[in-house]
Design a protein around this motif. Structure first.
Motif, mmCIF file in Angstrom:
data_model
loop_
_atom_site.group_PDB
_atom_site.id
_atom_site.type_symbol
_atom_site.label_atom_id
_atom_site.label_comp_id
_atom_site.label_asym_id
_atom_site.label_seq_id
_atom_site.Cartn_x
_atom_site.Cartn_y
_atom_site.Cartn_z
ATOM 1 N N GLU A 54 0.636 -1.250 0.018
ATOM 2 C CA GLU A 54 -0.049 0.076 -0.038
ATOM 3 C C GLU A 54 0.879 1.326 0.030
ATOM 4 O O GLU A 54 0.535 2.422 -0.600
ATOM 5 C CB GLU A 54 -0.924 -0.115 1.147
ATOM 6 C CG GLU A 54 -2.030 -1.137 1.078
ATOM 7 C CD GLU A 54 -2.873 -1.037 2.196
ATOM 8 O OE1 GLU A 54 -2.546 -0.698 3.344
ATOM 9 O OE2 GLU A 54 -3.988 -1.816 2.203
ATOM 10 N N ARG A 55 1.995 1.258 0.887
ATOM 11 C CA ARG A 55 2.986 2.497 0.658
ATOM 12 C C ARG A 55 3.483 2.704 -0.643
ATOM 13 O O ARG A 55 3.914 3.834 -1.127
ATOM 14 C CB ARG A 55 3.977 2.251 1.827
ATOM 15 C CG ARG A 55 3.551 2.286 3.209
ATOM 16 C CD ARG A 55 4.862 2.508 4.083
ATOM 17 N NE ARG A 55 5.704 1.514 4.092
ATOM 18 C CZ ARG A 55 5.344 0.293 4.936
ATOM 19 N NH1 ARG A 55 4.382 0.053 5.646
ATOM 20 N NH2 ARG A 55 6.432 -0.552 4.688
ATOM 21 N N GLY A 57 2.044 2.353 -3.529
ATOM 22 C CA GLY A 57 0.947 2.871 -4.394
ATOM 23 C C GLY A 57 -0.230 1.775 -4.481
ATOM 24 O O GLY A 57 -1.044 1.995 -5.227
#
Length: 75
Positions: A54-55, A57
């Protein structure tokens, strides 16, 4: 893979609950505790991977689309 001994001090109530959980599954206390720790370790590593993705993208646009191609509802 080798193995090591881990000694734990548990209160009587917790140990009895662990014994009951193990007995329900036909397992020894040792096998039950090891299985529980392995599962927890996997869950933690999996969540770390999801967080890292998630970090970076996220999963892309496909995570926000419904099966028919319309934007998915977020509740």
């Amino acid at each position: 893979m080798g193995s090591r001994v881990l000694s734990l001090r548990l209160d009587d109530e917790l140990l009895e609950r662990i014994r009951q959980h193990a007995a329900k599954r036909g397992m020894s206390v040792q096998d039950y505790v090891v299985r529980t720790l392995v599962r927890e370790d996997f869950d933690e590593r999996f969540q770390s991977s999801v967080d890292a993705t998630e970090r970076l993208g996220g999963w892309g646009d496909t995570a926000t689309e419904a099966a028919d191609g319309s934007p998915a509802a977020h509740g």
